[in-house]
Design a protein around this motif. Structure first.
Motif, PDB file in Angstrom:
ATOM      1  N   PRO A  64       0.817  -1.221   0.000  1.00  0.00           N
ATOM      2  CA  PRO A  64       0.000   0.000   0.000  1.00  0.00           C
ATOM      3  C   PRO A  64       0.850   1.271   0.000  1.00  0.00           C
ATOM      4  CG  PRO A  64      -0.962  -1.621   1.468  1.00  0.00           C
ATOM      5  CD  PRO A  64       0.348  -2.192   1.025  1.00  0.00           C
ATOM      6  N   SER A  65       1.943   1.270   0.760  1.00  0.00           N
ATOM      7  CA  SER A  65       2.829   2.446   0.769  1.00  0.00           C
ATOM      8  C   SER A  65       3.498   2.624  -0.586  1.00  0.00           C
ATOM      9  CB  SER A  65       3.896   2.290   1.859  1.00  0.00           C
ATOM     10  OG  SER A  65       3.312   2.288   3.146  1.00  0.00           O
ATOM     11  N   GLY A  66       3.865   1.513  -1.212  1.00  0.00           N
ATOM     12  CA  GLY A  66       4.479   1.583  -2.527  1.00  0.00           C
ATOM     13  C   GLY A  66       3.531   2.133  -3.570  1.00  0.00           C
ATOM     14  N   ALA A  67       2.262   1.720  -3.511  1.00  0.00           N
ATOM     15  CA  ALA A  67       1.263   2.227  -4.456  1.00  0.00           C
ATOM     16  C   ALA A  67       1.058   3.729  -4.284  1.00  0.00           C
ATOM     17  CB  ALA A  67      -0.053   1.475  -4.261  1.00  0.00           C
ATOM     18  N   GLU A  68       1.088   4.175  -3.035  1.00  0.00           N
ATOM     19  CA  GLU A  68       0.945   5.610  -2.769  1.00  0.00           C
ATOM     20  C   GLU A  68       2.143   6.377  -3.306  1.00  0.00           C
ATOM     21  OE1 GLU A  68      -0.571   9.227  -1.435  1.00  0.00           O
ATOM     22  OE2 GLU A  68      -1.555   7.264  -1.566  1.00  0.00           O
ATOM     23  N   LEU A  69       3.345   5.857  -3.053  1.00  0.00           N
ATOM     24  CA  LEU A  69       4.547   6.550  -3.506  1.00  0.00           C
ATOM     25  C   LEU A  69       4.645   6.567  -5.025  1.00  0.00           C
ATOM     26  CD1 LEU A  69       7.236   7.936  -2.981  1.00  0.00           C
ATOM     27  CD2 LEU A  69       8.294   5.673  -2.791  1.00  0.00           C
ATOM     28  N   LEU A  70       4.177   5.512  -5.687  1.00  0.00           N
ATOM     29  CA  LEU A  70       4.297   5.428  -7.139  1.00  0.00           C
ATOM     30  C   LEU A  70       3.627   6.613  -7.826  1.00  0.00           C
ATOM     31  CD1 LEU A  70       5.233   3.774  -9.590  1.00  0.00           C
ATOM     32  CD2 LEU A  70       3.027   2.580  -9.511  1.00  0.00           C
ATOM     33  N   LEU A  71       2.481   7.028  -7.323  1.00  0.00           N
ATOM     34  CA  LEU A  71       1.782   8.178  -7.906  1.00  0.00           C
ATOM     35  C   LEU A  71       2.646   9.432  -7.848  1.00  0.00           C
ATOM     36  CD1 LEU A  71      -1.748   7.596  -6.329  1.00  0.00           C
ATOM     37  CD2 LEU A  71      -1.006   7.001  -8.646  1.00  0.00           C
ATOM     38  N   HIS A  72       3.265   9.657  -6.689  1.00  0.00           N
ATOM     39  CA  HIS A  72       4.112  10.838  -6.516  1.00  0.00           C
ATOM     40  C   HIS A  72       5.409  10.712  -7.312  1.00  0.00           C
ATOM     41  CE1 HIS A  72       1.436  12.371  -3.424  1.00  0.00           C
ATOM     42  NE2 HIS A  72       1.487  11.193  -2.813  1.00  0.00           N
ATOM     43  N   ARG A  74       5.970   9.162 -10.150  1.00  0.00           N
ATOM     44  CA  ARG A  74       5.752   9.455 -11.579  1.00  0.00           C
ATOM     45  C   ARG A  74       5.659  10.968 -11.810  1.00  0.00           C
ATOM     46  NH1 ARG A  74       5.181   4.889 -14.348  1.00  0.00           N
ATOM     47  NH2 ARG A  74       4.046   3.097 -13.481  1.00  0.00           N
ATOM     48  N   ARG A  75       4.966  11.657 -10.929  1.00  0.00           N
ATOM     49  CA  ARG A  75       4.806  13.096 -11.094  1.00  0.00           C
ATOM     50  C   ARG A  75       6.128  13.822 -10.886  1.00  0.00           C
ATOM     51  NH1 ARG A  75       3.369  16.874 -14.064  1.00  0.00           N
ATOM     52  NH2 ARG A  75       2.835  18.841 -13.046  1.00  0.00           N
ATOM     53  N   MET A  76       6.921  13.382  -9.906  1.00  0.00           N
ATOM     54  CA  MET A  76       8.219  14.005  -9.655  1.00  0.00           C
ATOM     55  C   MET A  76       9.155  13.833 -10.848  1.00  0.00           C
ATOM     56  SD  MET A  76       8.610  12.882  -5.658  1.00  0.00           S
ATOM     57  CE  MET A  76      10.251  13.560  -5.388  1.00  0.00           C
ATOM     58  N   LEU A  77       9.151  12.650 -11.443  1.00  0.00           N
ATOM     59  CA  LEU A  77       9.997  12.414 -12.613  1.00  0.00           C
ATOM     60  C   LEU A  77       9.494  13.202 -13.813  1.00  0.00           C
ATOM     61  CD1 LEU A  77      10.559   8.567 -12.252  1.00  0.00           C
ATOM     62  CD2 LEU A  77      12.217  10.388 -11.803  1.00  0.00           C
ATOM     63  N   GLU A  78       8.185  13.337 -13.920  1.00  0.00           N
ATOM     64  CA  GLU A  78       7.618  14.137 -15.012  1.00  0.00           C
ATOM     65  C   GLU A  78       8.025  15.594 -14.879  1.00  0.00           C
ATOM     66  OE1 GLU A  78       3.229  15.242 -16.930  1.00  0.00           O
ATOM     67  OE2 GLU A  78       3.397  13.802 -15.296  1.00  0.00           O
ATOM     68  N   LEU A  79       7.949  16.137 -13.663  1.00  0.00           N
ATOM     69  CA  LEU A  79       8.344  17.527 -13.433  1.00  0.00           C
ATOM     70  C   LEU A  79       9.835  17.721 -13.690  1.00  0.00           C
ATOM     71  CD1 LEU A  79       6.303  18.326 -10.201  1.00  0.00           C
ATOM     72  CD2 LEU A  79       5.999  19.361 -12.459  1.00  0.00           C
ATOM     73  N   HIS A  80      10.629  16.717 -13.315  1.00  0.00           N
ATOM     74  CA  HIS A  80      12.060  16.792 -13.563  1.00  0.00           C
ATOM     75  C   HIS A  80      12.344  16.846 -15.064  1.00  0.00           C
ATOM     76  CE1 HIS A  80      16.170  14.939 -13.957  1.00  0.00           C
ATOM     77  NE2 HIS A  80      16.416  15.876 -13.065  1.00  0.00           N
ATOM     78  N   GLY A  81      11.626  16.026 -15.820  1.00  0.00           N
ATOM     79  CA  GLY A  81      11.783  16.049 -17.269  1.00  0.00           C
ATOM     80  C   GLY A  81      11.364  17.377 -17.871  1.00  0.00           C
ATOM     81  N   GLU A  82      10.277  17.958 -17.348  1.00  0.00           N
ATOM     82  CA  GLU A  82       9.822  19.253 -17.841  1.00  0.00           C
ATOM     83  C   GLU A  82      10.843  20.342 -17.537  1.00  0.00           C
ATOM     84  OE1 GLU A  82       6.044  19.869 -16.054  1.00  0.00           O
ATOM     85  OE2 GLU A  82       5.032  18.305 -17.219  1.00  0.00           O
ATOM     86  N   ALA A  83      11.452  20.262 -16.348  1.00  0.00           N
ATOM     87  CA  ALA A  83      12.465  21.254 -15.979  1.00  0.00           C
ATOM     88  C   ALA A  83      13.679  21.171 -16.902  1.00  0.00           C
ATOM     89  CB  ALA A  83      12.884  21.052 -14.523  1.00  0.00           C
ATOM     90  N   LEU A  84      14.133  19.957 -17.191  1.00  0.00           N
ATOM     91  CA  LEU A  84      15.266  19.791 -18.099  1.00  0.00           C
ATOM     92  C   LEU A  84      14.935  20.312 -19.490  1.00  0.00           C
ATOM     93  CD1 LEU A  84      16.596  16.223 -17.199  1.00  0.00           C
ATOM     94  CD2 LEU A  84      17.665  18.424 -16.675  1.00  0.00           C
ATOM     95  N   ALA A  85      13.726  20.017 -19.968  1.00  0.00           N
ATOM     96  CA  ALA A  85      13.327  20.481 -21.290  1.00  0.00           C
ATOM     97  C   ALA A  85      13.284  22.003 -21.344  1.00  0.00           C
ATOM     98  CB  ALA A  85      11.974  19.895 -21.662  1.00  0.00           C
ATOM     99  N   ALA A  86      12.794  22.633 -20.253  1.00  0.00           N
ATOM    100  CA  ALA A  86      12.719  24.093 -20.223  1.00  0.00           C
ATOM    101  C   ALA A  86      14.109  24.722 -20.204  1.00  0.00           C
ATOM    102  CB  ALA A  86      11.922  24.538 -18.993  1.00  0.00           C
ATOM    103  N   LEU A  87      15.024  24.120 -19.452  1.00  0.00           N
ATOM    104  CA  LEU A  87      16.377  24.655 -19.356  1.00  0.00           C
ATOM    105  C   LEU A  87      17.164  24.509 -20.647  1.00  0.00           C
ATOM    106  CD1 LEU A  87      17.395  23.416 -15.797  1.00  0.00           C
ATOM    107  CD2 LEU A  87      17.070  25.787 -16.498  1.00  0.00           C
ATOM    108  N   HIS A  88      16.945  23.396 -21.327  1.00  0.00           N
ATOM    109  CA  HIS A  88      17.747  23.099 -22.510  1.00  0.00           C
ATOM    110  C   HIS A  88      17.018  23.360 -23.820  1.00  0.00           C
ATOM    111  CE1 HIS A  88      20.917  21.395 -20.042  1.00  0.00           C
ATOM    112  NE2 HIS A  88      20.013  20.687 -19.392  1.00  0.00           N
TER     113      HIS A  88
END
Length: 287
Positions: A64-72, A74-88
């Motif tokens: 259950p804790s893993g399922a909860e963390l998985l949602l966050h 994915r979003r954290m990695l998505e935001l990280h990708g967006e930040a890299l795309a914006a910078l570069h």
């Protein structure tokens, strides 16, 4: 004091393990060894202060804790990708017309698209699911920009990996005991059909075609109902069906060469190139 920071490398390995289904399958997705992936998961669980995965006898299951963390995660990695795309300045857009056989879609295309979307969420992807024999001409004509296909000749596209072909049957019906052997096949021209018939002929095993279908769902229905045995890619065999072999009187089969095949008409398209490179990074493996 226990560390509480959730490092991106740990989260990236965690998501890869869930998407791939195992530590060994996740390793090439994050360009690490299996032992390194296992260590990253342990560090993440230590930081979280609780178990995130249950190691079952056949596969990993989220707690259950893993399922909860998985949602966050994915979003954290998505935001990280967006930040890299914006910078570069990697703000790709446009449409990519992609093809894939339905037996490869879930197992192999899913991790490619998830990784790609983290960096290039503005790119629209139009997906066509058909057999390789139908996809290859469409790439050649420029109707598709890129496809994941089973090679019909050695130099077709860029080789990514070899996918085993296997005989499958339903244990409850034991269709492999019948003589002549009832088989379900894909459409005329299918590489799997060609290899299955050649293997039976070489073994001089009496057989008859009782079912034709161009779709994976149709093949599975024929096998599950006990109508026939079939030849499928190993990645597409569901848990309820039995993989057959020499012990069942069936001959060995060659592996399919899986390749990324790109249209010449799309050589200069940045979005197509980005997805092509992601496919190579995610799926290329030795052997």
């Amino acid at each position: 004091m226990q560390a509480t920071d959730l490092q991106l490398d740990w989260l990236r390995c965690f998501v890869a393990v869930i998407d791939a289904g195992s530590l060994s399958a996740a390793a090439p997705l994050v360009h690490r060894s299996q032992s390194a992936v296992s260590m990253q998961i342990r560090k993440l669980e230590q930081a979280a202060g609780r178990a995130l995965l249950d190691r079952g006898p056949r596969h990993l299951v989220l707690t259950p804790s893993g399922a909860e963390l998985l949602l966050h995660a994915r979003r954290m990695l998505e935001l990280h990708g967006e930040a890299l795309a914006a910078l570069h300045g990697e703000r790709l857009g446009g449409l990519v017309k992609l093809g894939v056989p339905d037996d490869y879609a879930a197992r192999y295309l899913t991790p490619v698209l998830r990784s790609f979307a983290l960096r290039h969420g503005a790119v629209e992807i139009s997906l066509t699911c058909e057999q390789s024999t139908a996809l290859i001409p469409k790439v050649q004509r420029g109707e598709l920009d890129l496809a994941l296909v089973s090679r019909d000749r050695p130099q077709r596209g860029t080789l990514l990996f070899n996918e085993p072909l296997v005989w499958v049957g339903a244990a409850a019906h034991e269709a492999w005991r019948r003589d002549p052997l009832p088989i379900a096949v894909y459409e005329a021209g299918s590489l799997a059909r060609r290899d299955a018939l050649a293997a039976l002929a070489a073994r001089r095993r009496r057989h008859r075609i009782v079912y034709n279908s161009s779709s994976l769902a149709g093949q599975l229905a024929a096998v599950d109902s006990g109508l026939a045995v079939a030849v499928l890619t190993q990645c597409s065999v569901p848990p309820g069906l039995q993989i057959l072999g020499e012990a069942h009187g069936l001959p060995p089969l060659p592996a399919m060469q899986v390749a990324a095949y790109r249209s010449k008409a799309a050589r200069d398209a940045p979005a197509v190139d980005a997805l092509y490179q992601q496919m190579l990074r995610t799926l290329t493996r030795g052997g």
